[in-house]
Design a protein around this motif. Structure first.
Motif, PDB file in Angstrom:
ATOM      1  N   ALA A   1     -49.223  40.110  -8.686  1.00 42.21           N
ATOM      2  CA  ALA A   1     -49.952  41.362  -8.472  1.00 42.21           C
ATOM      3  C   ALA A   1     -48.998  42.533  -8.326  1.00 42.21           C
ATOM      4  CB  ALA A   1     -50.840  41.242  -7.235  1.00 42.21           C
ATOM      5  N   MET A   2     -47.866  42.341  -7.660  1.00 41.00           N
ATOM      6  CA  MET A   2     -46.893  43.419  -7.507  1.00 41.00           C
ATOM      7  C   MET A   2     -46.309  43.820  -8.856  1.00 41.00           C
ATOM      8  SD  MET A   2     -46.662  44.720  -4.530  1.00 41.00           S
ATOM      9  CE  MET A   2     -45.142  45.628  -4.797  1.00 41.00           C
ATOM     10  N   ALA A   3     -46.066  42.850  -9.744  1.00 41.95           N
ATOM     11  CA  ALA A   3     -45.587  43.178 -11.096  1.00 41.95           C
ATOM     12  C   ALA A   3     -46.645  43.982 -11.852  1.00 41.95           C
ATOM     13  CB  ALA A   3     -45.236  41.901 -11.848  1.00 41.95           C
ATOM     14  N   PHE A   4     -47.902  43.580 -11.724  1.00 42.92           N
ATOM     15  CA  PHE A   4     -49.016  44.288 -12.363  1.00 42.92           C
ATOM     16  C   PHE A   4     -49.098  45.728 -11.874  1.00 42.92           C
ATOM     17  CE2 PHE A   4     -53.463  45.603 -11.752  1.00 42.92           C
ATOM     18  CZ  PHE A   4     -53.969  45.531 -13.050  1.00 42.92           C
ATOM     19  N   LEU A   5     -49.022  45.923 -10.566  1.00 39.29           N
ATOM     20  CA  LEU A   5     -49.122  47.261  -9.988  1.00 39.29           C
ATOM     21  C   LEU A   5     -47.918  48.120 -10.371  1.00 39.29           C
ATOM     22  CD1 LEU A   5     -50.395  46.136  -6.482  1.00 39.29           C
ATOM     23  CD2 LEU A   5     -51.670  47.627  -8.056  1.00 39.29           C
ATOM     24  N   ALA A   6     -46.729  47.525 -10.374  1.00 39.09           N
ATOM     25  CA  ALA A   6     -45.528  48.276 -10.723  1.00 39.09           C
ATOM     26  C   ALA A   6     -45.553  48.691 -12.188  1.00 39.09           C
ATOM     27  CB  ALA A   6     -44.283  47.442 -10.426  1.00 39.09           C
ATOM     28  N   GLU A   7     -46.001  47.790 -13.062  1.00 32.36           N
ATOM     29  CA  GLU A   7     -46.106  48.116 -14.490  1.00 32.36           C
ATOM     30  C   GLU A   7     -47.076  49.271 -14.692  1.00 32.36           C
ATOM     31  OE1 GLU A   7     -46.223  48.231 -18.629  1.00 32.36           O
ATOM     32  OE2 GLU A   7     -44.747  47.298 -17.313  1.00 32.36           O
ATOM     33  N   ARG A   8     -48.211  49.213 -13.999  1.00 24.76           N
ATOM     34  CA  ARG A   8     -49.227  50.246 -14.157  1.00 24.76           C
ATOM     35  C   ARG A   8     -48.742  51.590 -13.614  1.00 24.76           C
ATOM     36  NH1 ARG A   8     -55.006  49.332 -11.355  1.00 24.76           N
ATOM     37  NH2 ARG A   8     -53.730  49.742  -9.518  1.00 24.76           N
ATOM     38  N   SER A   9     -47.931  51.567 -12.562  1.00 25.27           N
ATOM     39  CA  SER A   9     -47.456  52.813 -11.950  1.00 25.27           C
ATOM     40  C   SER A   9     -46.428  53.530 -12.806  1.00 25.27           C
ATOM     41  CB  SER A   9     -46.846  52.527 -10.568  1.00 25.27           C
ATOM     42  OG  SER A   9     -45.556  51.941 -10.694  1.00 25.27           O
ATOM     43  N   GLY A  10     -45.682  52.769 -13.610  1.00 31.47           N
ATOM     44  CA  GLY A  10     -44.614  53.357 -14.399  1.00 31.47           C
ATOM     45  C   GLY A  10     -43.362  53.642 -13.608  1.00 31.47           C
ATOM     46  N   GLN A  11     -43.341  53.283 -12.331  1.00 29.49           N
ATOM     47  CA  GLN A  11     -42.198  53.568 -11.482  1.00 29.49           C
ATOM     48  C   GLN A  11     -41.130  52.475 -11.611  1.00 29.49           C
ATOM     49  OE1 GLN A  11     -43.611  54.115  -7.464  1.00 29.49           O
ATOM     50  NE2 GLN A  11     -45.364  55.343  -8.120  1.00 29.49           N
ATOM     51  N   VAL A  12     -39.895  52.860 -11.425  1.00 33.83           N
ATOM     52  CA  VAL A  12     -38.808  51.878 -11.430  1.00 33.83           C
ATOM     53  C   VAL A  12     -38.883  51.017 -10.177  1.00 33.83           C
ATOM     54  CG1 VAL A  12     -36.298  51.569 -11.378  1.00 33.83           C
ATOM     55  CG2 VAL A  12     -37.322  53.328 -12.847  1.00 33.83           C
ATOM     56  N   GLU A  13     -39.221  51.644  -9.052  1.00 28.69           N
ATOM     57  CA  GLU A  13     -39.388  50.907  -7.796  1.00 28.69           C
ATOM     58  C   GLU A  13     -40.746  51.262  -7.208  1.00 28.69           C
ATOM     59  OE1 GLU A  13     -37.243  50.347  -3.421  1.00 28.69           O
ATOM     60  OE2 GLU A  13     -36.057  50.935  -5.183  1.00 28.69           O
ATOM     61  N   TYR A  14     -41.527  50.237  -6.925  1.00 34.23           N
ATOM     62  CA  TYR A  14     -42.898  50.452  -6.463  1.00 34.23           C
ATOM     63  C   TYR A  14     -43.081  49.772  -5.112  1.00 34.23           C
ATOM     64  CZ  TYR A  14     -48.014  50.117  -6.324  1.00 34.23           C
ATOM     65  OH  TYR A  14     -49.332  50.192  -5.950  1.00 34.23           O
ATOM     66  N   HIS A  15     -43.780  50.454  -4.186  1.00 40.15           N
ATOM     67  CA  HIS A  15     -44.072  49.912  -2.873  1.00 40.15           C
ATOM     68  C   HIS A  15     -45.576  49.967  -2.632  1.00 40.15           C
ATOM     69  CE1 HIS A  15     -39.860  49.906  -1.247  1.00 40.15           C
ATOM     70  NE2 HIS A  15     -39.721  50.754  -2.247  1.00 40.15           N
ATOM     71  N   ALA A  16     -46.099  48.993  -1.904  1.00 41.20           N
ATOM     72  CA  ALA A  16     -47.516  49.010  -1.542  1.00 41.20           C
ATOM     73  C   ALA A  16     -47.716  48.178  -0.285  1.00 41.20           C
ATOM     74  CB  ALA A  16     -48.387  48.456  -2.668  1.00 41.20           C
ATOM     75  N   ALA A  17     -48.762  48.508   0.468  1.00 34.45           N
ATOM     76  CA  ALA A  17     -49.202  47.690   1.595  1.00 34.45           C
ATOM     77  C   ALA A  17     -50.300  46.782   1.073  1.00 34.45           C
ATOM     78  CB  ALA A  17     -49.717  48.567   2.726  1.00 34.45           C
ATOM     79  N   LEU A  18     -50.109  45.484   1.166  1.00 34.35           N
ATOM     80  CA  LEU A  18     -50.991  44.494   0.553  1.00 34.35           C
ATOM     81  C   LEU A  18     -51.862  43.854   1.622  1.00 34.35           C
ATOM     82  CD1 LEU A  18     -48.202  42.874  -1.640  1.00 34.35           C
ATOM     83  CD2 LEU A  18     -49.826  44.642  -2.351  1.00 34.35           C
ATOM     84  N   ARG A  19     -53.183  43.921   1.417  1.00 34.47           N
ATOM     85  CA  ARG A  19     -54.118  43.373   2.389  1.00 34.47           C
ATOM     86  C   ARG A  19     -54.770  42.120   1.807  1.00 34.47           C
ATOM     87  NH1 ARG A  19     -56.719  46.365   6.230  1.00 34.47           N
ATOM     88  NH2 ARG A  19     -56.606  48.277   4.971  1.00 34.47           N
ATOM     89  N   SER A  20     -54.621  40.997   2.516  1.00 36.68           N
ATOM     90  CA  SER A  20     -55.289  39.749   2.110  1.00 36.68           C
ATOM     91  C   SER A  20     -55.324  38.804   3.295  1.00 36.68           C
ATOM     92  CB  SER A  20     -54.563  39.077   0.935  1.00 36.68           C
ATOM     93  OG  SER A  20     -53.259  38.665   1.297  1.00 36.68           O
ATOM     94  N   GLY A  21     -56.398  38.036   3.381  1.00 40.09           N
ATOM     95  CA  GLY A  21     -56.502  37.020   4.423  1.00 40.09           C
ATOM     96  C   GLY A  21     -56.308  37.532   5.826  1.00 40.09           C
ATOM     97  N   GLY A  22     -56.711  38.778   6.102  1.00 37.09           N
ATOM     98  CA  GLY A  22     -56.569  39.329   7.442  1.00 37.09           C
ATOM     99  C   GLY A  22     -55.189  39.877   7.758  1.00 37.09           C
ATOM    100  N   ARG A  23     -54.262  39.832   6.798  1.00 34.10           N
ATOM    101  CA  ARG A  23     -52.928  40.360   7.017  1.00 34.10           C
ATOM    102  C   ARG A  23     -52.694  41.576   6.134  1.00 34.10           C
ATOM    103  NH1 ARG A  23     -48.275  35.848   7.936  1.00 34.10           N
ATOM    104  NH2 ARG A  23     -49.482  34.252   8.997  1.00 34.10           N
ATOM    105  N   VAL A  24     -51.806  42.464   6.588  1.00 37.10           N
ATOM    106  CA  VAL A  24     -51.292  43.547   5.756  1.00 37.10           C
ATOM    107  C   VAL A  24     -49.775  43.390   5.714  1.00 37.10           C
ATOM    108  CG1 VAL A  24     -51.053  46.028   5.447  1.00 37.10           C
ATOM    109  CG2 VAL A  24     -53.190  45.091   6.337  1.00 37.10           C
ATOM    110  N   VAL A  25     -49.229  43.210   4.510  1.00 34.63           N
ATOM    111  CA  VAL A  25     -47.790  43.032   4.359  1.00 34.63           C
ATOM    112  C   VAL A  25     -47.271  44.090   3.395  1.00 34.63           C
ATOM    113  CG1 VAL A  25     -47.956  40.553   4.777  1.00 34.63           C
ATOM    114  CG2 VAL A  25     -47.989  41.399   2.433  1.00 34.63           C
ATOM    115  N   VAL A  26     -46.000  44.419   3.537  1.00 35.66           N
ATOM    116  CA  VAL A  26     -45.376  45.418   2.680  1.00 35.66           C
ATOM    117  C   VAL A  26     -44.728  44.720   1.495  1.00 35.66           C
ATOM    118  CG1 VAL A  26     -43.592  47.191   2.536  1.00 35.66           C
ATOM    119  CG2 VAL A  26     -45.006  47.002   4.593  1.00 35.66           C
TER     120      VAL A  26
END
Length: 303
Positions: A99-124
């Motif tokens: 998913a991070m590769a998918f989001l980074a490709e879509r953003s067009g950024q060389v370095e992409y950051h996101a807060a990921l929410r799943s299973g009750g957790r939020v991870v960077v």
């Protein structure tokens, strides 16, 4: 629809667009094929059907939370949902890497950051574009490690194919999203020789509330080892790459002074994959960081 890698246009019906990502590559090849797509109005049965239709172990549904404030220092908040043919999972390590590769490709950024929410957790999460590939990593937070009850895991070992005279000392139950059994195997040869009875393994894991069984060989002096993940209960008899279990192993080894592992998987399936994981000890317990290289193969349309 344009394929960002091949320059071709995906064909098919007018259904959802799915990006096929190979997660946890080894030396630029192999990896676990993973279906990644925008969150849709599909029902559970349709979500479960996607891995079967596309020949992947998992499908990941991605949704950027437009109304959520950006996570401090981590960019947008993104919800992830994971499905196998058997149902929904609270977390999936290699699915998160994909998913991070998918989001980074879509953003067009060389370095992409996101807060990921799943299973009750939020991870960077972080993804760095390197040529046509993405180096993704994320911090899963605390990992629970406990000793199993005496002989409670023997049915799992029997179904796995570990002989009764080989007690697999050091087996541990680890929890990261779901509980799983970590089983040390004496040698890499013995690991590759395992021939589980998947029906018995699913029954034994279900009885103990386990996601599956992660068997691994002793790490080398540099922390490199081989592992195999068996999870027939969730519709994945053997996983090409299992990042969460590798993170659990790094957390377990951190108690013995280990600083990180490089885990080779998928060889028994003819699809090499590699996961990197490390852990640090905190007051809340060992905290794991996991990552891997990914490449986007193509985009398809589901009918």
């Amino acid at each position: 629809m344009h394929d960002p890698l091949s320059g071709t246009t995906a064909t098919g019906g007018a259904g959802p667009s799915v990006t096929l990502v190979h997660a946890c590559l080894r030396d630029g090849a192999g990896g676990s094929p993973t279906a990644v797509l925008e969150e849709t109005g599909l029902g559970e049965a349709e979500r479960r059907r996607i891995p079967t239709v596309l020949g992947t172990s998992h499908a990941v549904f991605v949704s950027v939370e437009a109304d959520a404030p950006a996570h401090p220092g981590a960019g947008p908040v993104v919800s992830l949902r994971f499905f196998t043919a058997a149902g929904e999972l609270p977390a999936c390590g290699h699915g998160t890497i994909a998913a991070m590769a998918f989001l980074a490709e879509r953003s067009g950024q060389v370095e992409y950051h996101a807060a990921l929410r799943s299973g009750g957790r939020v991870v960077v999460g972080r993804a760095v574009r390197t040529g046509g590939q993405f180096n993704s990593s994320f911090d899963w937070g605390p990992v629970g490690i406990e000793e199993p009850e005496p002989d409670a895991h023997r049915p799992v070992l029997d179904a796995l194919g570990v002989p009764p005279e080989m007690p697999a000392p050091g087996a541990r139950v680890a929890e990261l999203g779901r509980r799983r059994l970590l089983v040390p195997v004496a040698t890499q040869h013995a690991l590759q020789a395992l021939t589980p009875d998947f029906d018995r393994l699913a029954e034994a894991c279900d009885r103990l509330g386990l996601l599956g069984c992660y068997a691994y060989s002793p790490p080398s002096a540099t922390g490199r080892l081989a592992a195999r993940m068996f999870a027939p209960s969730i519709g994945v008899p053997e996983d090409i790459a299992n990042a969460n279990s590798s993170a659990c192993l790094a957390a377990l080894l951190a108690d013995d002074g280990g600083t990180g592992v490089t885990v080779d998987m998928g060889d028994a399936l003819g699809t090499p994959a590699t996961v990197t994981a490390s852990a640090r000890l905190t007051e809340a317990g060992p905290v794991a960081l996991v990552g891997g290289m990914s490449a986007i193969e193509r985009v398809v349309s589901l009918p």
